[in-house]
Structures are given as C-alpha cells and as structure tokens.
Design an enzyme around this catalytic site. Sequence first.
Site, PDB file in Angstrom:
ATOM      1  N   CYS A   1      -0.143   5.688   7.458  1.00  0.00           N
ATOM      2  CA  CYS A   1      -1.488   5.329   7.899  1.00  0.00           C
ATOM      3  C   CYS A   1      -1.381   4.353   9.077  1.00  0.00           C
ATOM      4  O   CYS A   1      -0.498   3.521   9.115  1.00  0.00           O
ATOM      5  CB  CYS A   1      -2.198   4.651   6.736  1.00  0.00           C
TER       6      CYS A   1
ATOM      7  N   GLN B   1     -19.833  -8.102  12.506  1.00  0.00           N
ATOM      8  CA  GLN B   1     -18.396  -8.426  12.448  1.00  0.00           C
ATOM      9  C   GLN B   1     -17.809  -7.873  11.153  1.00  0.00           C
ATOM     10  O   GLN B   1     -18.374  -8.097  10.076  1.00  0.00           O
ATOM     11  CB  GLN B   1     -18.216  -9.942  12.476  1.00  0.00           C
TER      12      GLN B   1
ATOM     13  N   CYS C   1      -7.214   2.329  -0.579  1.00  0.00           N
ATOM     14  CA  CYS C   1      -7.134   1.553   0.660  1.00  0.00           C
ATOM     15  C   CYS C   1      -7.436   0.106   0.300  1.00  0.00           C
ATOM     16  O   CYS C   1      -8.382  -0.161  -0.444  1.00  0.00           O
ATOM     17  CB  CYS C   1      -8.140   2.069   1.683  1.00  0.00           C
TER      18      CYS C   1
ATOM     19  N   TYR D   1     -23.165 -11.408  25.891  1.00  0.00           N
ATOM     20  CA  TYR D   1     -22.583 -10.341  25.072  1.00  0.00           C
ATOM     21  C   TYR D   1     -22.936 -10.618  23.607  1.00  0.00           C
ATOM     22  O   TYR D   1     -22.077 -10.680  22.737  1.00  0.00           O
ATOM     23  CB  TYR D   1     -21.063 -10.249  25.261  1.00  0.00           C
TER      24      TYR D   1
ATOM     25  N   ASP E   1     -18.827 -13.913  24.661  1.00  0.00           N
ATOM     26  CA  ASP E   1     -17.975 -13.174  23.721  1.00  0.00           C
ATOM     27  C   ASP E   1     -17.858 -11.734  24.213  1.00  0.00           C
ATOM     28  O   ASP E   1     -18.415 -10.808  23.618  1.00  0.00           O
ATOM     29  CB  ASP E   1     -18.620 -13.235  22.318  1.00  0.00           C
TER      30      ASP E   1
ATOM     31  N   CYS F   1       0.832  -1.202   0.000  1.00  0.00           N
ATOM     32  CA  CYS F   1       0.000   0.000   0.000  1.00  0.00           C
ATOM     33  C   CYS F   1       0.865   1.250   0.000  1.00  0.00           C
ATOM     34  O   CYS F   1       1.836   1.337   0.755  1.00  0.00           O
ATOM     35  CB  CYS F   1      -0.895  -0.012   1.238  1.00  0.00           C
TER      36      CYS F   1
ATOM     37  N   CYS G   1     -11.495 -11.445  21.991  1.00  0.00           N
ATOM     38  CA  CYS G   1     -10.629 -10.652  21.105  1.00  0.00           C
ATOM     39  C   CYS G   1      -9.417 -10.144  21.886  1.00  0.00           C
ATOM     40  O   CYS G   1      -8.665  -9.319  21.382  1.00  0.00           O
ATOM     41  CB  CYS G   1     -11.406  -9.498  20.485  1.00  0.00           C
TER      42      CYS G   1
ATOM     43  N   CYS H   1      -2.874  -0.746   8.586  1.00  0.00           N
ATOM     44  CA  CYS H   1      -2.368  -2.128   8.441  1.00  0.00           C
ATOM     45  C   CYS H   1      -0.881  -2.115   8.766  1.00  0.00           C
ATOM     46  O   CYS H   1      -0.041  -2.170   7.876  1.00  0.00           O
ATOM     47  CB  CYS H   1      -2.553  -2.631   7.020  1.00  0.00           C
TER      48      CYS H   1
HETATM   49  C1  LIG Z   1     -17.081  -8.639  21.191  1.00  0.00           C
HETATM   50  S1  LIG Z   1     -18.680  -7.996  21.078  1.00  0.00           S
HETATM   51  C2  LIG Z   1     -19.620  -9.442  20.794  1.00  0.00           C
HETATM   52  C3  LIG Z   1     -20.417  -9.361  19.564  1.00  0.00           C
HETATM   53  C4  LIG Z   1     -21.203 -10.569  19.118  1.00  0.00           C
HETATM   54  N1  LIG Z   1     -20.991 -11.764  19.882  1.00  0.00           N
HETATM   55  C5  LIG Z   1     -20.899 -10.811  17.654  1.00  0.00           C
HETATM   56  O1  LIG Z   1     -20.197 -11.765  17.335  1.00  0.00           O
HETATM   57  O2  LIG Z   1     -21.333 -10.007  16.832  1.00  0.00           O
HETATM   58  C6  LIG Z   1     -19.032  -7.666  22.761  1.00  0.00           C
HETATM   59  C7  LIG Z   1     -20.439  -7.153  23.036  1.00  0.00           C
HETATM   60  O3  LIG Z   1     -20.606  -6.998  24.443  1.00  0.00           O
HETATM   61  C8  LIG Z   1     -21.418  -5.883  24.700  1.00  0.00           C
HETATM   62  N2  LIG Z   1     -21.157  -5.497  26.095  1.00  0.00           N
HETATM   63  C9  LIG Z   1     -20.059  -4.865  26.558  1.00  0.00           C
HETATM   64  N3  LIG Z   1     -20.138  -4.737  27.899  1.00  0.00           N
HETATM   65  C10 LIG Z   1     -21.304  -5.305  28.300  1.00  0.00           C
HETATM   66  C11 LIG Z   1     -21.933  -5.473  29.557  1.00  0.00           C
HETATM   67  N4  LIG Z   1     -21.363  -5.030  30.677  1.00  0.00           N
HETATM   68  N5  LIG Z   1     -23.122  -6.100  29.595  1.00  0.00           N
HETATM   69  C12 LIG Z   1     -23.685  -6.565  28.448  1.00  0.00           C
HETATM   70  N6  LIG Z   1     -23.137  -6.433  27.216  1.00  0.00           N
HETATM   71  C13 LIG Z   1     -21.963  -5.798  27.131  1.00  0.00           C
HETATM   72  C14 LIG Z   1     -21.005  -4.898  23.640  1.00  0.00           C
HETATM   73  O4  LIG Z   1     -22.017  -3.942  23.412  1.00  0.00           O
HETATM   74  C15 LIG Z   1     -20.769  -5.809  22.429  1.00  0.00           C
HETATM   75  O5  LIG Z   1     -21.925  -5.938  21.647  1.00  0.00           O
END
Ligand SMILES: C[S@@+](CC[C@H](N)C(=O)[O-])C[C@H]1O[C@@H](n2cnc3c(N)ncnc32)[C@H](O)[C@@H]1O
Length: 470
Positions: free
Chosen positions: A83, A301, A178, A330, A400, A77, A427, A86
């Site tokens: 930038c 995602q 990009c 989550y 998650d 790039c 993550c 990446c």
């Molecule tokens: C890594 S993302 C998971 C997304 C989903 N599993 C997906 O694959 O699309 C984490 C999620 O946790 C939510 N979150 C963060 N803190 C939280 C909390 N204290 N209670 C409930 N949800 C929460 C965020 O809004 C976000 O949507």
Amino acid sequence: MKNYKKNKQVVQNVLIQDFAAEGKCIARLDGGVVFVEGNVAPGDVVDIEIFNNKKKYAEGRVLQTHSLSEKRAAPFCQHFGTCGGCKWQHIKYEEQLQFKWQQVYDHLHRISKVQLPDFEPIVASAETTFYRNKLEYTFSNARWFTPQQMDQADQLGSNALGFHIPRRFDRILDIETCYLQPDPSNQIRNKLRAFAMAEDLVFYDQKVNAGFLRNLIIRTANSGDVMAMVQFGHPNEEKVALVMAYLKNNFPQITSLNYIINQKGNDSYYDQNVVHYAGKAFIEEKMEDLTFRVGPKSFYQTNASQAYELYKITRNFAQLTGNEQVYDLYTGTGTIANFVARQAKSVVGVEYVAEAIEDAKVNSEINQIGNTRFYAGDMKNVLNETFVAENGHPDVVITDPPRAGMDESVVRTILRIAPPRIVYVSCNSATQARDLAWLDEQYAVRRVQPVDMFPHTHHVENVVLLERRA
Ligand SMILES: C[S@@+](CC[C@H](N)C(=O)[O-])C[C@H]1O[C@@H](n2cnc3c(N)ncnc32)[C@H](O)[C@@H]1O
C-alpha cells in the site's frame, strides 16, 4: 552517475546513509548518490539494483537486506510495503520526527539563505494511528495480488475495494484493515464490499471506464458524526437504492449518507451533483468552542486534533489582542479565520474555491462570529491596494498556500501592503523557503515551528512568524 552507467547493475553491501526527499533514502557510491525507495532505512546494509541512471544521480531498488538499522520499528499493518499509504511504518516515530525537523531546517537554510532563529522542536502528533478523518476507497475489477496471494488469485477473485497501488491508476489493493481512520471506516468498507460481491454488483474497470461501483468516501468527525458517500458509474435506480438501503439499515452510525452518479472519465467529484440520501446533509467537527459544518465537498484538515495544535501555534504567533485586523490568505473553508476571529477586531479570508467560501460564511454564522468577511477569487487578482483600501489595512497576514507556495506577484503585493506581522503556515518547506527569501527584503524570521500532521508519511507542516523590520 559515472561508475554505474548500466541499469540493472547490482551493487552489494551498500550502507543506506540518510533520508532523502519524498520519503526516499540515500546512499553514496563513488561520489554519486543513489536514491532508494521502499522498505529501507538509514543504517540498513543492502544490495541494490540500479535503475534510472542519470548524470548526477541514480535510483535503486533493494534486492537483499544484510543488516537492519536501529532506526527501524516493526510495521503494524498487514498491507505495509504494498500500500502507498503509510510508507514510514518501519521507521521509529522519534526518527520520523527528527528527519522532518531536519528537512525543514535544511530547506530553510539552504534555499532561503536568510537569517534564521533557532527552530522550535517539532510538535509530534498525539495520535500516530487512526488520525485521519477522511478516506477514499476505490472499487476495481483489477485487484492487485501480493506475491503471497498469487497462488490464491482464482479463489480471491479480481474485485477489490481499497487503495491504488502507487503509480498504478488501474490496480487496487484490497484493504482488510487500515490504521488511518477510526471505525466504522473499516467495518463499512469490508461489509459493503462483501454485500456488493454477494449481490453481483459490477466493480469499476478503470482501464475502460465502465462499471457500477466506483468509490466510497468515509468521513469520521470528532463530534461522532460519520458521513458516507458512494460514487456510482451509471444511473441504475434499483441497484443504487439497494446499496444505499444496505448502508442505511446496517450502519446506524452513519449520520450523513450521500451518493453521486458520476459518468465522467475520472472519479473527482467536485463538479458532480451530490444526492443527499439520508441523515443530515453535513457532519460537524468541533474545535475549542467552535463547530465546523463539513459538507460532502468541503475541505477540512484530515488530522483534526493536530490541526487544532497547528491553529493554536498560528494564533499564538499572530499575537492577537482583540484590536487587530487580520487577513487569512488561502482560507479554504475559513477554519483559521474563524478560529482566530474572537481574538481579533476583524478577519478577512480569501480563497479561490467559491463553495469553500460559502462554507466559511456558514461556519461564521453558526458560531455567531460577526467580524469575518470572505471573498472568492484567485489571490493574485483579489489581493491588491484597492482590496486593502476597501477592507482595511492588515496588522497581521496569515497565509497558508498550497504546496506550490505563493505566487511571486502575491508576495510582491504583501511587501507593498507591508503588514507588521506575517504568519506563514506551509505544507512544503521548500517553497516556503523560496518565499521567505523574497520576503527578506522587509521581513525578519522570528520563529520557526515544524508540526507533524501525518505520522508514517514524509509530509510535514511548518509555521513561521515574520516581523517587518523597523
Ligand atoms: C493548504 S490549503 C489551506 C486551507 C486552510 N487554511 C485550512 O487550514 O483549512 C490551501 C488553500 O488555498 C487555495 N488556493 C490555492 N491556490 C489559490 C489561489 N491561487 N488563490 C486563492 N486560493 C488558492 C486552495 O483551494 C486551498 O483551499
């Protein structure tokens, strides 16, 4: 670091030894460590200028490179190095993968200190360029000039549409090509910038928070849908109409066209009213036989094809036979919940963003999934014994969480609920490792599967299967 007390001290012929956290590299000098960032790779021999000299470590920047590592690749790039997008383009993809796997391995071993099985090899991303489905470009009247551009600064002008220079909220790198998002992303950005300049529209001034054009968000879905959304700094009906009509008339590929008048001090738009200008109000992402509706404010995602791999691993680890009650903690917009629902008896999703929960419900509905329930609220308040009594005891908990990992009280609640299996998608393997140590009271780690979602960055996802000890 004891022997390099003085900032600005130059150390010559330093061998860069390894990758370090946050995409940096590491060199060892007289028993101390120096973190080096930028265009540097393990195996390079460089001269370093020390800055930020602390007790236990120092930071350094490369002044000159004497020999290049075999781990290097040629960056593809033109914006690489300036930038912040990446940062690892100069590292061979196999080396990036190896480092990411090693980082997960080190975090889980060093931080969790629990007994761990052999790790699965990391799942590489099939696409290493054009893998993102969403980008946000910023308009600015404070263009960043690279050293090569300095001479032509007057000719180029001060307007830019592109990405923030790392750690500079007020300086924008003008982007020509990009490699992160497929077309028409590059075309829309470049043509809109040229149109805005020809029409003398005012690009935003981040320092004083004034100006008309603020930012441009483009989403490209795997269904072929394209969403564009422009944020304007103030309501000028005639000029808003001019920009929106330009996009509508010149980009038939855009299937959802929206804008926001954002007069706040920052350009986050989750609390702003989105005006739907043309096309559909959403775009659609496809996964297996499912369709996910993604609105202007919905999370999805960003590497959709790799998200599919991540979700398949998650579902596989959950070992669903059709009889299980699953909790998806989550849940975001309920993507994992809906993805596993057909293989489970029922799925309960919890998430604190109320709009995301509305999206999750819509996504169940349009896919004729009738065995999901979604609840909005903070996990530490929602997930408790009463919730379990009302929703049924989970056989599998999928979790998650965000980068900070789970709140300790949430982990304690999971330990009390004691589902037979937990699938932990993360993550940030450092916070995941901390949580695994808490869960070790009752759970053994059975499988560990790192997944690369973001080539050329240091980010890595990791999926862990835990089983309750008998
Ligand atoms: C890594 S993302 C998971 C997304 C989903 N599993 C997906 O694959 O699309 C984490 C999620 O946790 C939510 N979150 C963060 N803190 C939280 C909390 N204290 N209670 C409930 N949800 C929460 C965020 O809004 C976000 O949507």
